[in-house]
Scaffold this motif. Structure first.
Motif, PDB file in Angstrom:
ATOM      1  N   SER A 232       0.813  -1.219   0.000  1.00 40.77           N
ATOM      2  CA  SER A 232       0.000   0.000   0.000  1.00 40.77           C
ATOM      3  C   SER A 232       0.851   1.275   0.000  1.00 40.77           C
ATOM      4  O   SER A 232       0.319   2.374  -0.169  1.00 40.77           O
TER       5      SER A 232
ATOM      6  N   ASP B 182       3.448   4.519  -4.545  1.00 37.31           N
ATOM      7  CA  ASP B 182       2.819   5.787  -4.854  1.00 37.31           C
ATOM      8  C   ASP B 182       3.045   6.231  -6.306  1.00 37.31           C
ATOM      9  O   ASP B 182       2.639   7.325  -6.694  1.00 37.31           O
TER      10      ASP B 182
ATOM     11  N   SER C  60      -0.104   8.183  -7.493  1.00 41.07           N
ATOM     12  CA  SER C  60      -1.187   7.709  -6.629  1.00 41.07           C
ATOM     13  C   SER C  60      -2.205   8.802  -6.287  1.00 41.07           C
ATOM     14  O   SER C  60      -3.264   8.512  -5.735  1.00 41.07           O
TER      15      SER C  60
ATOM     16  N   ASP D 162      -6.427   9.015 -10.433  1.00 45.85           N
ATOM     17  CA  ASP D 162      -7.024   7.713 -10.694  1.00 45.85           C
ATOM     18  C   ASP D 162      -7.084   7.389 -12.185  1.00 45.85           C
ATOM     19  O   ASP D 162      -7.477   6.285 -12.569  1.00 45.85           O
TER      20      ASP D 162
ATOM     21  N   LEU E  41      -6.154   3.695 -11.986  1.00 40.05           N
ATOM     22  CA  LEU E  41      -5.653   3.257 -10.693  1.00 40.05           C
ATOM     23  C   LEU E  41      -6.795   3.207  -9.686  1.00 40.05           C
ATOM     24  O   LEU E  41      -7.498   4.204  -9.500  1.00 40.05           O
TER      25      LEU E  41
ATOM     26  N   LYS F 298      -6.909   2.585  -5.915  1.00 41.15           N
ATOM     27  CA  LYS F 298      -6.048   2.394  -4.741  1.00 41.15           C
ATOM     28  C   LYS F 298      -6.691   1.493  -3.696  1.00 41.15           C
ATOM     29  O   LYS F 298      -6.005   0.706  -3.039  1.00 41.15           O
TER      30      LYS F 298
ATOM     31  N   LYS G 204      -6.107  -1.840  -4.761  1.00 39.28           N
ATOM     32  CA  LYS G 204      -4.696  -2.078  -5.102  1.00 39.28           C
ATOM     33  C   LYS G 204      -4.605  -2.696  -6.500  1.00 39.28           C
ATOM     34  O   LYS G 204      -3.994  -3.767  -6.706  1.00 39.28           O
TER      35      LYS G 204
END
Lengths: 114, 111
Positions: free
Chosen positions: B28, B31, B52, B55, B66, B68, B71
């Protein structure tokens, strides 16, 4: 417009032999890298050099040494080759010494150790 | 431990359709994420990246998404062309360091 040049392209060694893989870039980049690529795995960083005169270990440095001869050249040496070092080796470079992001790769050296 | 995983070793798509390549990660702290493209007997070439804090990032026919919370990141190629046939690697780093690569997905675009 050579970019990153690696020599040799192919090499077969016997266990215990030594070998130096050469890499040169003509883009005036600060950072240079050595990676290995094995089947079913991503590229793994062996060593990198953020700038001339500095080198640092990456994820898999054991069994290797490096030399940043000057800004252009970054060599990788296997002192006593082992079958586990059979792999495709890629040299890479990037302009930004603070950004560990390879931008340009060479075409690779396929190394087989018997 | 493979912190970046590309679970599909291969993908075949018809020319003109969308190609979606997927990548999952476990750390996590990552970045910054990148995609590289590799043709046979050549080194990888950088394709597109995303921080990060975003998106989505788009560059011509290539878009990276992306997620997050999951993941997960994906690369969309629209429309796919035969010249896109290559191995695609995703990569991720923490604070511009310690970049980790996935094992790659071989994309074949059929005419």
């Amino acid at each position: 417009n050579a970019g990153v040049t690696q020599t040799p392209k192919f090499q077969v060694l016997k266990t215990g032999q030594s070998m130096t893989l050469q890499c040169a870039q003509d883009m005036n980049h600060n950072s240079m890298y050595w990676y290995r690529q094995d089947p079913g795995m991503g590229l793994r960083l062996i060593y990198y050099s953020a700038s001339e005169g500095t080198t640092d270990k990456g994820e898999v440095p054991n069994g290797y040494n490096v030399s940043r001869l000057n800004k252009r050249e970054f060599s990788l040496r296997l002192e006593s080759a082992a079958p586990s070092q059979t792999s495709v080796y890629f040299c890479a470079s990037s302009v930004n010494r603070y950004l560990n992001q390879p931008q340009h790769f060479g075409d690779g050296t396929r190394l087989s150790i018997l | 431990d493979q912190q970046v995983k590309q679970n599909s070793p291969s993908l075949s798509v018809q020319e003109g359709r969308i190609s979606i390549l997927n990548c999952d990660y476990t750390n996590s702290m990552f970045d910054y994420f990148l995609w590289y493209k590799k043709y046979p007997a050549e080194g990888p070439t950088f394709l597109i990246s995303i921080s990060s804090i975003k998106d989505k990032n788009e560059d011509g026919r290539f878009t990276v998404f992306l997620n997050k919370s999951a993941k997960h990141l994906s690369l969309h190629i629209v429309p796919s062309q035969p010249g896109d046939s290559a191995v695609y690697f995703c990569a991720a780093s923490v604070n511009n360091n310690d970049m980790r690569f996935g094992a790659g997905t071989r994309l074949t675009v059929k005419p």
